[in-house]
Design a protein around this motif. Sequence first.
Motif, mmCIF file in Angstrom:
data_model
loop_
_atom_site.group_PDB
_atom_site.id
_atom_site.type_symbol
_atom_site.label_atom_id
_atom_site.label_comp_id
_atom_site.label_asym_id
_atom_site.label_seq_id
_atom_site.Cartn_x
_atom_site.Cartn_y
_atom_site.Cartn_z
ATOM 1 N N LEU A 47 60.681 82.279 112.135
ATOM 2 C CA LEU A 47 61.686 83.348 112.165
ATOM 3 C C LEU A 47 62.935 82.916 112.935
ATOM 4 O O LEU A 47 64.054 83.212 112.537
ATOM 5 C CB LEU A 47 61.097 84.625 112.777
ATOM 6 N N THR A 48 62.742 82.182 114.022
ATOM 7 C CA THR A 48 63.885 81.742 114.825
ATOM 8 C C THR A 48 64.444 80.407 114.346
ATOM 9 O O THR A 48 65.500 79.981 114.816
ATOM 10 C CB THR A 48 63.494 81.604 116.315
ATOM 11 N N GLY A 49 63.712 79.733 113.450
ATOM 12 C CA GLY A 49 64.162 78.437 112.956
ATOM 13 C C GLY A 49 63.916 77.301 113.930
ATOM 14 O O GLY A 49 64.485 76.230 113.798
ATOM 15 N N LEU A 50 63.076 77.540 114.917
ATOM 16 C CA LEU A 50 62.839 76.546 115.966
ATOM 17 C C LEU A 50 61.366 76.152 116.050
ATOM 18 O O LEU A 50 60.820 75.957 117.141
ATOM 19 C CB LEU A 50 63.317 77.084 117.321
ATOM 20 N N VAL A 51 60.708 76.013 114.904
ATOM 21 C CA VAL A 51 59.297 75.640 114.885
ATOM 22 C C VAL A 51 59.108 74.333 115.647
ATOM 23 O O VAL A 51 59.916 73.419 115.532
ATOM 24 C CB VAL A 51 58.797 75.499 113.430
ATOM 25 N N GLY A 52 58.035 74.267 116.446
ATOM 26 C CA GLY A 52 57.758 73.069 117.234
ATOM 27 C C GLY A 52 58.472 73.066 118.567
ATOM 28 O O GLY A 52 58.504 72.045 119.248
ATOM 29 N N THR A 53 59.032 74.204 118.944
ATOM 30 C CA THR A 53 59.781 74.310 120.191
ATOM 31 C C THR A 53 59.128 75.354 121.097
ATOM 32 O O THR A 53 58.751 76.428 120.641
ATOM 33 C CB THR A 53 61.241 74.729 119.909
ATOM 34 N N ARG A 54 58.988 75.013 122.365
ATOM 35 C CA ARG A 54 58.492 75.967 123.370
ATOM 36 C C ARG A 54 59.686 76.411 124.202
ATOM 37 O O ARG A 54 60.456 75.587 124.693
ATOM 38 C CB ARG A 54 57.447 75.323 124.269
ATOM 39 N N THR A 55 59.820 77.725 124.352
ATOM 40 C CA THR A 55 60.883 78.286 125.179
ATOM 41 C C THR A 55 60.273 78.813 126.470
ATOM 42 O O THR A 55 59.277 79.532 126.444
ATOM 43 C CB THR A 55 61.617 79.425 124.445
ATOM 44 N N THR A 56 60.880 78.435 127.580
ATOM 45 C CA THR A 56 60.489 78.951 128.889
ATOM 46 C C THR A 56 61.725 79.576 129.519
ATOM 47 O O THR A 56 62.773 78.940 129.616
ATOM 48 C CB THR A 56 59.937 77.840 129.799
ATOM 49 N N VAL A 57 61.580 80.826 129.920
ATOM 50 C CA VAL A 57 62.669 81.557 130.565
ATOM 51 C C VAL A 57 62.325 81.656 132.050
ATOM 52 O O VAL A 57 61.288 82.208 132.419
ATOM 53 C CB VAL A 57 62.837 82.966 129.955
ATOM 54 N N LYS A 58 63.178 81.067 132.885
ATOM 55 C CA LYS A 58 62.988 81.122 134.334
ATOM 56 C C LYS A 58 63.916 82.199 134.883
ATOM 57 O O LYS A 58 65.134 82.144 134.663
ATOM 58 C CB LYS A 58 63.305 79.773 134.975
ATOM 59 N N ILE A 59 63.330 83.160 135.598
ATOM 60 C CA ILE A 59 64.094 84.287 136.118
ATOM 61 C C ILE A 59 64.096 84.194 137.639
ATOM 62 O O ILE A 59 63.060 84.336 138.282
ATOM 63 C CB ILE A 59 63.481 85.622 135.638
ATOM 64 N N ASP A 60 65.265 83.958 138.185
ATOM 65 C CA ASP A 60 65.435 83.783 139.625
ATOM 66 C C ASP A 60 66.488 84.775 140.103
ATOM 67 O O ASP A 60 67.662 84.430 140.256
ATOM 68 C CB ASP A 60 65.849 82.337 139.915
ATOM 69 N N GLY A 61 66.078 86.032 140.253
ATOM 70 C CA GLY A 61 67.008 87.075 140.686
ATOM 71 C C GLY A 61 68.094 87.309 139.666
ATOM 72 O O GLY A 61 67.831 87.751 138.558
ATOM 73 N N ASP A 62 69.336 86.949 140.022
ATOM 74 C CA ASP A 62 70.488 87.173 139.149
ATOM 75 C C ASP A 62 70.827 85.968 138.289
ATOM 76 O O ASP A 62 71.889 85.928 137.672
ATOM 77 C CB ASP A 62 71.715 87.550 139.992
ATOM 78 N N THR A 63 69.949 84.970 138.261
ATOM 79 C CA THR A 63 70.160 83.792 137.434
ATOM 80 C C THR A 63 68.970 83.608 136.500
ATOM 81 O O THR A 63 67.822 83.698 136.927
ATOM 82 C CB THR A 63 70.333 82.528 138.295
ATOM 83 N N VAL A 64 69.264 83.370 135.226
ATOM 84 C CA VAL A 64 68.229 83.158 134.220
ATOM 85 C C VAL A 64 68.508 81.826 133.539
ATOM 86 O O VAL A 64 69.629 81.560 133.112
ATOM 87 C CB VAL A 64 68.218 84.300 133.177
#
Length: 147
Positions: A47-64
């Motif tokens: 669906l996103t067109g990014l097969v084979g990709t792992r996304t990690t979102v790091k949330i550090d207060g006001d910075t992502v």
Amino acid sequence: MKKDVLLSICSTQQFEGCDEEKIDLMTEARLYERGGKFYISYEESELTGLVGTRTTVKIDGDTVTMMRTGTYPSEMIFGKNQRHVGLYHTEFGAITISTHTNELKNAINEDGGELEIDYTVEVDQSMIGNHHFRMIVKPTGQDLDEK
């Protein structure tokens, strides 16, 4: 703290001269905390067109920080009223893009929560689009620390 979560992502993109493009995605993910920062990690899909990709979102207060590894590696950093320049890999090759974060609302905690980011994208110092990203994280009831 590690938890399996259900992740709902609504992404809206408006490129200059094009119709608005909206992607709604629901996927399984993992929420964990390390060093006072929260992380959400999931596998991309067709669906996103990014097969084979792992996304990690790091949330550090006001910075992502959104980090992608695998087929299409990239890193984008978001902080309210901040500009970030990075390399973005696509199926057509790598491009240098700049993001400028207009708004960032972070309500993520160990029980899940919500994250919203409004930002613009520039290529070669020309603004090409407006983006809105909303992520809702809901625990599935499975606390992985208890396994």
